[in-house]
Design a protein around this motif. Structure first.
Motif, PDB file in Angstrom:
ATOM      1  N   THR A   1     -31.612  14.999  13.973  1.00 20.94           N
ATOM      2  CA  THR A   1     -30.429  14.223  13.604  1.00 20.94           C
ATOM      3  C   THR A   1     -30.511  13.745  12.165  1.00 20.94           C
ATOM      4  O   THR A   1     -29.559  13.885  11.390  1.00 20.94           O
ATOM      5  N   LEU A   2     -31.668  13.193  11.801  1.00 24.06           N
ATOM      6  CA  LEU A   2     -31.893  12.674  10.448  1.00 24.06           C
ATOM      7  C   LEU A   2     -32.961  13.468   9.697  1.00 24.06           C
ATOM      8  O   LEU A   2     -32.882  13.618   8.474  1.00 24.06           O
ATOM      9  N   ILE A   3     -33.955  13.936  10.424  1.00 23.29           N
ATOM     10  CA  ILE A   3     -35.026  14.763   9.863  1.00 23.29           C
ATOM     11  C   ILE A   3     -34.799  16.204  10.294  1.00 23.29           C
ATOM     12  O   ILE A   3     -34.625  16.487  11.483  1.00 23.29           O
ATOM     13  N   ASP A   4     -34.814  17.114   9.330  1.00 19.65           N
ATOM     14  CA  ASP A   4     -34.486  18.516   9.583  1.00 19.65           C
ATOM     15  C   ASP A   4     -35.744  19.286   9.958  1.00 19.65           C
ATOM     16  O   ASP A   4     -36.292  20.059   9.175  1.00 19.65           O
ATOM     17  N   TRP A   5     -36.173  19.127  11.194  1.00 19.80           N
ATOM     18  CA  TRP A   5     -37.443  19.685  11.638  1.00 19.80           C
ATOM     19  C   TRP A   5     -37.384  21.147  12.041  1.00 19.80           C
ATOM     20  O   TRP A   5     -38.351  21.887  11.904  1.00 19.80           O
ATOM     21  N   GLU A   6     -36.241  21.614  12.514  1.00 17.46           N
ATOM     22  CA  GLU A   6     -36.185  22.932  13.147  1.00 17.46           C
ATOM     23  C   GLU A   6     -36.562  24.082  12.202  1.00 17.46           C
ATOM     24  O   GLU A   6     -37.335  24.972  12.603  1.00 17.46           O
ATOM     25  N   PRO A   7     -36.062  24.136  10.952  1.00 16.56           N
ATOM     26  CA  PRO A   7     -36.483  25.227  10.071  1.00 16.56           C
ATOM     27  C   PRO A   7     -37.988  25.240   9.808  1.00 16.56           C
ATOM     28  O   PRO A   7     -38.594  26.315   9.709  1.00 16.56           O
ATOM     29  N   SER A   8     -38.594  24.065   9.706  1.00 20.55           N
ATOM     30  CA  SER A   8     -40.042  24.002   9.475  1.00 20.55           C
ATOM     31  C   SER A   8     -40.803  24.552  10.674  1.00 20.55           C
ATOM     32  O   SER A   8     -41.793  25.280  10.514  1.00 20.55           O
TER      33      SER A   8
ATOM     34  N   SER B   1     -22.798  -2.471   7.740  1.00 20.44           N
ATOM     35  CA  SER B   1     -21.888  -3.023   8.737  1.00 20.44           C
ATOM     36  C   SER B   1     -22.511  -3.209  10.111  1.00 20.44           C
ATOM     37  O   SER B   1     -21.926  -3.894  10.953  1.00 20.44           O
ATOM     38  N   ALA B   2     -23.667  -2.596  10.357  1.00 20.90           N
ATOM     39  CA  ALA B   2     -24.246  -2.637  11.702  1.00 20.90           C
ATOM     40  C   ALA B   2     -25.758  -2.577  11.621  1.00 20.90           C
ATOM     41  O   ALA B   2     -26.328  -2.074  10.646  1.00 20.90           O
ATOM     42  N   ARG B   3     -26.421  -3.102  12.638  1.00 21.68           N
ATOM     43  CA  ARG B   3     -27.862  -2.906  12.750  1.00 21.68           C
ATOM     44  C   ARG B   3     -28.115  -1.444  13.094  1.00 21.68           C
ATOM     45  O   ARG B   3     -27.371  -0.839  13.871  1.00 21.68           O
ATOM     46  N   ILE B   4     -29.189  -0.890  12.542  1.00 20.26           N
ATOM     47  CA  ILE B   4     -29.497   0.515  12.738  1.00 20.26           C
ATOM     48  C   ILE B   4     -30.836   0.638  13.462  1.00 20.26           C
ATOM     49  O   ILE B   4     -31.852   0.083  13.019  1.00 20.26           O
ATOM     50  N   GLY B   5     -30.821   1.356  14.577  1.00 20.45           N
ATOM     51  CA  GLY B   5     -32.029   1.537  15.364  1.00 20.45           C
ATOM     52  C   GLY B   5     -32.468   2.987  15.409  1.00 20.45           C
ATOM     53  O   GLY B   5     -31.663   3.906  15.229  1.00 20.45           O
ATOM     54  N   ALA B   6     -33.760   3.198  15.652  1.00 19.19           N
ATOM     55  CA  ALA B   6     -34.328   4.527  15.857  1.00 19.19           C
ATOM     56  C   ALA B   6     -34.891   4.581  17.275  1.00 19.19           C
ATOM     57  O   ALA B   6     -35.727   3.756  17.646  1.00 19.19           O
ATOM     58  N   LEU B   7     -34.414   5.532  18.059  1.00 20.29           N
ATOM     59  CA  LEU B   7     -34.941   5.789  19.397  1.00 20.29           C
ATOM     60  C   LEU B   7     -35.518   7.199  19.352  1.00 20.29           C
ATOM     61  O   LEU B   7     -34.788   8.185  19.489  1.00 20.29           O
ATOM     62  N   SER B   8     -36.828   7.310  19.158  1.00 24.02           N
ATOM     63  CA  SER B   8     -37.402   8.598  18.779  1.00 24.02           C
ATOM     64  C   SER B   8     -38.546   9.041  19.679  1.00 24.02           C
ATOM     65  O   SER B   8     -39.450   8.261  19.978  1.00 24.02           O
ATOM     66  N   ASN B   9     -38.507  10.335  20.042  1.00 23.63           N
ATOM     67  CA  ASN B   9     -39.598  10.968  20.782  1.00 23.63           C
ATOM     68  C   ASN B   9     -40.729  11.338  19.821  1.00 23.63           C
ATOM     69  O   ASN B   9     -41.006  12.507  19.576  1.00 23.63           O
TER      70      ASN B   9
ATOM     71  N   THR C   1     -44.173   8.041   8.324  1.00 24.67           N
ATOM     72  CA  THR C   1     -44.029   9.032   7.259  1.00 24.67           C
ATOM     73  C   THR C   1     -42.568   9.413   7.084  1.00 24.67           C
ATOM     74  O   THR C   1     -42.061   9.506   5.954  1.00 24.67           O
ATOM     75  N   SER C   2     -41.870   9.631   8.186  1.00 26.93           N
ATOM     76  CA  SER C   2     -40.463  10.022   8.107  1.00 26.93           C
ATOM     77  C   SER C   2     -39.605   8.919   7.490  1.00 26.93           C
ATOM     78  O   SER C   2     -38.664   9.214   6.739  1.00 26.93           O
ATOM     79  N   CYS C   3     -39.934   7.668   7.774  1.00 27.88           N
ATOM     80  CA  CYS C   3     -39.189   6.563   7.151  1.00 27.88           C
ATOM     81  C   CYS C   3     -39.381   6.562   5.635  1.00 27.88           C
ATOM     82  O   CYS C   3     -38.438   6.267   4.885  1.00 27.88           O
ATOM     83  N   ARG C   4     -40.581   6.896   5.194  1.00 36.08           N
ATOM     84  CA  ARG C   4     -40.795   6.994   3.751  1.00 36.08           C
ATOM     85  C   ARG C   4     -39.992   8.158   3.168  1.00 36.08           C
ATOM     86  O   ARG C   4     -39.417   8.040   2.072  1.00 36.08           O
ATOM     87  N   ILE C   5     -39.935   9.266   3.884  1.00 38.61           N
ATOM     88  CA  ILE C   5     -39.151  10.412   3.419  1.00 38.61           C
ATOM     89  C   ILE C   5     -37.670  10.064   3.383  1.00 38.61           C
ATOM     90  O   ILE C   5     -36.946  10.437   2.445  1.00 38.61           O
ATOM     91  N   LEU C   6     -37.203   9.322   4.382  1.00 38.25           N
ATOM     92  CA  LEU C   6     -35.808   8.885   4.436  1.00 38.25           C
ATOM     93  C   LEU C   6     -35.515   7.775   3.434  1.00 38.25           C
ATOM     94  O   LEU C   6     -34.346   7.524   3.113  1.00 38.25           O
ATOM     95  N   ASP C   7     -36.565   7.081   2.988  1.00 43.71           N
ATOM     96  CA  ASP C   7     -36.416   5.901   2.132  1.00 43.71           C
ATOM     97  C   ASP C   7     -35.500   4.890   2.817  1.00 43.71           C
ATOM     98  O   ASP C   7     -34.529   4.395   2.249  1.00 43.71           O
ATOM     99  N   PHE C   8     -35.873   4.563   4.071  1.00 39.26           N
ATOM    100  CA  PHE C   8     -35.013   3.704   4.881  1.00 39.26           C
ATOM    101  C   PHE C   8     -35.869   2.975   5.902  1.00 39.26           C
ATOM    102  O   PHE C   8     -36.829   3.534   6.439  1.00 39.26           O
ATOM    103  N   ARG C   9     -35.482   1.720   6.179  1.00 38.41           N
ATOM    104  CA  ARG C   9     -36.154   0.934   7.209  1.00 38.41           C
ATOM    105  C   ARG C   9     -35.158   0.600   8.310  1.00 38.41           C
ATOM    106  O   ARG C   9     -34.082   0.045   8.048  1.00 38.41           O
TER     107      ARG C   9
END
Length: 244
Positions: free
Chosen positions: A24-31, A122-130, A138-146
Motif C-alpha cells: 500500500t505504502l511500501i512497494d515490496w512486490e517488484p523487489s 486532518s486525521a490521525r494516521i495508523g499503521a496496521l502491518s503484518n 526502517t520503512s518509516c525512515r524510508i517513508l520519512d513519516f511517523r
C-alpha cells in the motif's frame, strides 16, 4: 469481486485513517519478484515473475496462520524454504538470510510520503502491518513519516486477516477519542485488509495499484467489498478532499 465507488466519501467523515503498509505504502512486490527471478536463474528454474510471486503469496498465507506466530523475518525464511521445496531446489543459507533481511531494502511508492503528510493534517494516521518492529522502523525512515498509532504482527502475535491488528488499533483510537465509525481503513490486500474491515464494520478504501498481485486472492478475497477503489494513494487523497 464487485466494489462500490462512493463519491460522497469525504475526508471530513473520518478522524483516523489506518493503513496497511506493504503493498500500500511500501512497494515490496517488484523487489520480491526480482529476488526470486535471480534465484530461479541461478538454479535453472523456468518460472516467470507471476508464478514466483504467487508461490510466495501462497506460502506466506499458510505460514502466517501458524501459532504461535513467527516474526516476519522467520516468515520470509519459511517462505523461501517452501519455494525451494516447490521447485525442487536445495536451500542456500546465504540466499535465505538475504531474503529474510529484504524488508530493509524495499522502497516506498512515489506518492506515499506526500499523501500521508496531507492526510495527517486532518486525521490521525495508523499503521496496521503484518511485519516486525525493526523492519517497520526502517520503512518509516524510508517513508520519512511517523504514524500516530502503530500495530505490528510482532506486537499482537498474529497476522491479518485475523483480527488482533484491527481490535488493537480500534481500541487505541477509541482511547484517543476516535469511534469506530470515524475510522477509514486503507489497504492493497483484499484478503488481509478489505475483507476483515468489512467484517468489522469499518469503512475501507482499496488501493488497487496497477500490476500488483499480492493479497488479491485466497481466503475471503472474492468477498471483499471496498467502499472506494482507487489506483494510488494520490488518487485516494484527491477523491477524499474533492468530496469536501
Amino acid at each position: 469481486m464487485t466494489s462500490l465507488h462512493l463519491p460522497d466519501l469525504r475526508l471530513s467523515d473520518f478522524d483516523a485513517i489506518t493503513f496497511d503498509v506493504y503493498g500500500t505504502l511500501i512497494d515490496w512486490e517488484p523487489s520480491i519478484a526480482d529476488f526470486l527471478l535471480r534465484w530461479a536463474a541461478e538454479h535453472g528454474v523456468a518460472a516467470d515473475a507471476q508464478t514466483l510471486v504467487m508461490a510466495f503469496d501462497g506460502a506466506r498465507a499458510r505460514i502466517q496462520k501458524e501459532r504461535p506466530a513467527h516474526l516476519y523475518p522467520v516468515v520470509l525464511e519459511k517462505c523461501f524454504d517452501q519455494i525451494c521445496a516447490e521447485f525442487g531446489v536445495p536451500v542456500n543459507e546465504d540466499r535465505r538470510r538475504q531474503f529474510a533481511a529484504s524488508p530493509h531494502t524495499w522502497p516506498a511508492f512515489a506518492d506515499s510520503h506526500d499523501g500521508l503528510v496531507r492526510l495527517q493534517q486532518s486525521a490521525r494516521i495508523g499503521a496496521l502491518s503484518n511485519i516486525d518492529v525493526a523492519s517497520l522502523e526502517t520503512s518509516c525512515r524510508i517513508l520519512d513519516f511517523r504514524f500516530d498509532v502503530v500495530v505490528t504482527a510482532q506486537r499482537v502475535g498474529a497476522y491479518k486477516p485475523d483480527w488482533p491488528h484491527f481490535d488493537t488499533g480500534i481500541g487505541e483510537l477509541g482511547r484517543l477519542g476516535v469511534p469506530r465509525e470515524r475510522i477509514l481503513h486503507v489497504g492493497q490486500s483484499l484478503r488481509a485488509d478489505i475483507t476483515p474491515a468489512n467484517k468489522l464494520g469499518l469503512r475501507s478504501a482499496w488501493i488497487n495499484r496497477p500490476g500488483r498481485l499480492l493479497g488479491l486472492s485466497g481466503e475471503g478475497a472474492a468477498e471483499a467489498r471496498p467502499d472506494l477503489t482507487v489506483s494510488s494513494l494520490a488518487e485516494l487523497v484527491a477523491a477524499l478532499t474533492k468530496a469536501d
